[in-house]
Design an enzyme around this catalytic site. Structure first.
Site, PDB file in Angstrom:
ATOM      1  N   GLN A 109      27.302  33.171  37.212  1.00 26.94           N
ATOM      2  CA  GLN A 109      26.060  33.032  37.924  1.00 26.94           C
ATOM      3  C   GLN A 109      25.008  33.072  36.752  1.00 26.94           C
ATOM      4  O   GLN A 109      25.224  33.416  35.577  1.00 26.94           O
ATOM      5  CB  GLN A 109      25.774  34.199  38.769  1.00 26.94           C
ATOM      6  CG  GLN A 109      25.817  35.576  38.300  1.00 26.94           C
ATOM      7  CD  GLN A 109      25.882  36.695  39.172  1.00 26.94           C
ATOM      8  OE1 GLN A 109      27.311  37.157  39.638  1.00 26.94           O
ATOM      9  NE2 GLN A 109      24.859  37.317  39.806  1.00 26.94           N
TER      10      GLN A 109
ATOM     11  N   GLU B 177      29.617  38.147  36.120  1.00 23.22           N
ATOM     12  CA  GLU B 177      30.525  39.225  36.114  1.00 23.22           C
ATOM     13  C   GLU B 177      31.974  39.068  35.699  1.00 23.22           C
ATOM     14  O   GLU B 177      32.708  39.833  35.493  1.00 23.22           O
ATOM     15  CB  GLU B 177      30.507  39.715  37.716  1.00 23.22           C
ATOM     16  CG  GLU B 177      29.461  40.373  38.054  1.00 23.22           C
ATOM     17  CD  GLU B 177      29.749  40.994  39.765  1.00 23.22           C
ATOM     18  OE1 GLU B 177      30.629  40.511  40.378  1.00 23.22           O
ATOM     19  OE2 GLU B 177      29.285  41.973  40.078  1.00 23.22           O
TER      20      GLU B 177
HETATM   21  C1  BGC Z   1      27.402  39.386  42.288  1.00 21.62           C
HETATM   22  C2  BGC Z   1      26.445  40.650  42.094  1.00 21.62           C
HETATM   23  C3  BGC Z   1      25.790  40.623  43.082  1.00 21.62           C
HETATM   24  C4  BGC Z   1      27.042  41.106  44.315  1.00 21.62           C
HETATM   25  C5  BGC Z   1      26.157  41.658  45.678  1.00 21.62           C
HETATM   26  C6  BGC Z   1      28.554  39.575  43.249  1.00 21.62           C
HETATM   27  O1  BGC Z   1      29.009  38.675  43.634  1.00 21.62           O
HETATM   28  O2  BGC Z   1      27.857  38.664  40.976  1.00 21.62           O
HETATM   29  O3  BGC Z   1      25.656  39.874  40.924  1.00 21.62           O
HETATM   30  O4  BGC Z   1      24.997  42.001  42.952  1.00 21.62           O
HETATM   31  O5  BGC Z   1      27.814  40.083  44.603  1.00 21.62           O
HETATM   32  O6  BGC Z   1      25.461  40.458  46.109  1.00 21.62           O
END
Ligand code: BGC
Length: 727
Positions: free
Chosen positions: A580, A466
């Site tokens: 991630q 992200e």
């Molecule tokens: C992550 C997402 C995840 C979300 C909920 C975020 O920190 O980057 O991939 O879907 O958390 O767990």
């Protein structure tokens, strides 16, 4: 209590209460009840968190409701309140017995020379999801004046609340109850309870400090253990919400605590028979994996209108919303052990298709653009500003909901897996085919043909990492789009074979003429990043041109420990450091597409550049590590996922916003690693086989796979595995 089934602590620290609330959670999919103590209040984050019932307070985030706490209980001994927050217990134990889904606590206090003992247990009833039951007992070593205060606490812990209008308290014979309504949609919510004691005194409910409680005052004899049993129900939504709740608790009382407890234990026993993974040789791995499974069972969706939120039912973090976590990380567990729950996850997306259609339209696309954070309608609950700057307290604009377009492909990936495994085409007939084709329609309207290379490209997205926003051709996203296009075409063919008139009618109604041909054409010309001469797949266009810094070097540039690392001004954005697993998640999801050499090259490249800033990351690396013979390297990453909620070490803040709670995606990820990584379970043409890669610490694994008609028992040792089928 059986060793290997118990998660407990033998100390009391006020500062552990938030962590313990997550660790010792009980639930039945309809609600989760945080693992707090009987005397806990809103400030201790006590919460009876309801699945799928949301509310908005003013302009704040919509979040799930925490219902009134039916189990508030305190004890006074000779006018002194016995509360661990103010009087340190001389002995204290709290935990969960996962074998029967029960929370327990035992505390001992010294008040002068008097020993006060308090013990309790509680469990979420599985057979009647609206019920929760507790038994509370206490004794004093010398005769004393006691005041037992017990009832429904209307002071609710909320992040963005309050969500419930001022409650009305009432009684009906032996039941007492609070009725209220949610603020946004005026949905009735009721919490009712019946209390049965072995005391000789009685008490009528009264309001005291925003609590509807009974206060029993009596002289306790020394050494006598007094106890009470409380049956509580939480109902919402209907015309008869209050009478339903009252009937439920009165019927439960009639049925009796012992019977309900025995039935619940039997339910868990049967559930463990199918769901447990026995780990030999490694106690920590066993406990972590079992705890992961325990949580996944406790929060499974109970019907086709619910799915599993990213923080389970541990509270209101992440708005109680459903993310890709469910489809990609949790579904495999449900697919192997609980096909009803797996089907519910799929059908939840079918039922929230309308929200996805609205979202696509809002952004100028066709078809179904699923919500990044999905609540009951499928409209996106994700806000424009998801994180704040911890220094300036200014909100930071993020583009999660606009750009994480992989969510639609994730939804489709899980639905196709469900179909492949079950051949349950009823899902397609009940709206699933439309869901698949609207997903195709969305991607067809999103991709762009580049006339220079004649290929379709995918601009301006966020992949699983992200931190890097607005990137082009994210490998993971493009691969998922490809999978969606091909999978939907296959599903149309399968459905035509089964019920051609149904498909013809749907195509006419929804104007799908030509969509199969177009999907096939675009799939053939879709650019999906391929390995370069070193075997490396670029996470997105231009990724390898970014500054090649280490995670530590980048972290050294932050000014505040909770600083948000991504987005336009984030310290990682100009670098190759990622939040991630991204490319590696793609390798994990499509293991047959890439030879081990490519997996190894990318794993080796990306792992040191990964912050593992999401609990979704470690398991993907562990899974691919097993595939490439790096099991030992993957083992600690597996443990990290499996132990996350036992240790309570997950990240608690993202740019100033509290994000704690349970981590079901990590739990699902740990299961994935054990079954598909270490045991090496593979499906091919409806058959299963094993490609075992146990880490040194684990000498064997035993688990079951339920296909709906048959059950396989899989036994894995260092020397390979055996699969035994039974009807
Ligand atoms: C992550 C997402 C995840 C979300 C909920 C975020 O920190 O980057 O991939 O879907 O958390 O767990």
């Amino acid at each position: 209590m059986k060793p290997g089934f118990v998660v407990r602590t033998d100390r009391f620290l006020v500062e552990d209460s938030v962590k313990n609330g997550n660790r010792f959670l009980i639930g039945n999919g309809y609600f989760g009840y945080r693992g707090t103590l009987d005397e806990g209040a809103a400030t201790d984050m006590v919460a009876l968190n309801i699945a799928g019932l949301y509310d908005r307070q003013g302009s704040k985030w919509r979040e799930p409701i925490n219902a009134y706490n039916p189990f508030y209980t305190t004890l006074k001994v000779n006018s002194t309140l016995i509360h661990p927050n103010t009087i340190a217990p001389t002995e204290h134990t709290q935990g969960i017995d996962m074998e029967c889904g029960t929370h327990f606590r035992e505390s001992r206090f010294m008040i002068g020379t008097t020993v006060v003992k308090i013990a309790s247990e509680r469990f979420a009833v599985q057979a009647e999801k609206r019920l929760i039951v507790t038994k509370y007992s206490f004794s004093v070593s010398t005769s004393a004046d006691l005041e037992l205060c017990t009832g429904i606490d209307a002071d609710v812990y909320d992040i963005n609340g309050p969500h419930l209008a001022k409650p009305k308290g009432a009684t009906h014979y032996d039941a007492s109850y609070l009725t209220s309504r949610t603020l946004e949609l005026a949905i009735p919510v009721v919490v009712a309870e019946v209390t049965v004691t072995d005391l000789t005194v009685t008490a009528k409910p009264v309001w005291e400090d925003n609590r509807f409680v009974r206060v029993f005052r009596f002289r306790a004899e020394s050494g006598v253990t007094y106890s009470m049993i409380r049956f509580a129900a939480v109902t919402y939504g209907g015309e008869n919400t209050a009478s339903e709740a009252i009937e439920l608790v009165r019927a439960a009382k009639k049925h009796g605590y012992r019977s309900i407890k025995a039935e619940n234990a039997a339910w868990w026993k049967a559930k463990w028979t199918i769901s447990d993974v026995r780990v030999r040789g490694a106690e920590e791995a066993q406990l972590g994996l079992r705890n992961s499974i325990y949580h996944l069972i406790s929060i499974r969706p109970r019907d086709a209108f619910h799915s599993v939120p990213a923080r389970g039912l541990s509270g209101q973090v992440y708005k109680g919303a459903i993310f890709w976590d469910t489809e990609m990380f949790m579904m495999p567990f449900y697919l192997n052990t609980d096909l009803e729950a797996a089907r519910n996850c799929v059908m939840y997306r079918v039922h929230t298709l309308a929200g996805a259609l609205r979202k696509a339209k809002q952004y100028g696309y066709l078809g179904a653009f699923y919500a990044w954070e999905s609540q009951e309608t499928g409209d996106d609950a994700c806000s424009d500003f998801n994180v704040t700057d911890p220094v300036t307290k200014e909100p930071i604009r993020t583009f999660f909901k606009e750009q994480q377009i992989h969510i639609t492909g994730d939804v489709v990936y899980a639905a196709l897996n469900y179909l492949d495994r079950t051949k349950d085409l009823s899902v397609l007939a009940e709206g699933g085919l439309e869901m698949l084709l609207e997903s195709v329609r969305f991607y067809l309207s999103y991709v762009k043909l580049d006339r220079r290379d004649g290929l379709y490209h995918v601009p301006c997205v966020i992949g699983p990492d992200e931190y890097h926003e607005g990137v082009n051709d994210n490998a993971y996203t493009n691969r998922l789009i490809h999978h969606t296009l091909q999978g939907a075409v296959r599903a149309v063919a399968a459905m035509r074979k089964k019920d051609n008139p149904f498909v013809t009618k749907l195509f006419a109604e929804k104007k799908y003429a030509g969509i199969v041909q177009k999907a096939t054409r675009v799939a053939a010309k879709l650019y999906v990043p391929t390995p370069d001469e070193h075997g490396l797949i670029a996470q997105f266009q231009g990724y390898f041109h970014l500054e090649d810094a280490t995670v530590d070097a980048v972290k050294a540039r932050i000014q505040h420990e909770n600083e948000y690392l991504g987005g336009p001004n984030g310290v990682v954005t100009p670098t190759q450091v990622i939040k991630q697993a991204d490319v590696v998640t793609m390798l994990a999801l499509f293991p047959e597409d890439y030879p081990d050499r490519i997996k190894k090259a990318n794993w080796t490249y990306y792992e040191p550049r990964t912050e593992h800033g999401s609990s979704l990351s470690a398991s993907m690396y562990a899974l691919v590590a097993a595939a490439i013979g790096e099991t030992e390297y993957g083992y600690p990453l597996f443990l990290k996922s499996a132990m996350i909620d036992i240790l309570g070490e997950g990240k608690s803040y993202a740019g100033g916003i509290y994000i704690g709670g349970t981590h079901p995606a990590a739990s699902g990820g740990a299961y994935l690693v054990a079954i598909y990584g270490f045991a090496g379970l593979r499906y091919a043409a409806g058959k299963i086989r094993l490609d075992t890669r146990l880490p040194k610490a684990i000498t064997g694994l035993t688990f079951k796979i339920a296909t709906g008609t048959r059950t396989a028992t899989v036994e894995v040792t260092k020397n390979g595995g055996v699969i035994k089928w039974s009807d």
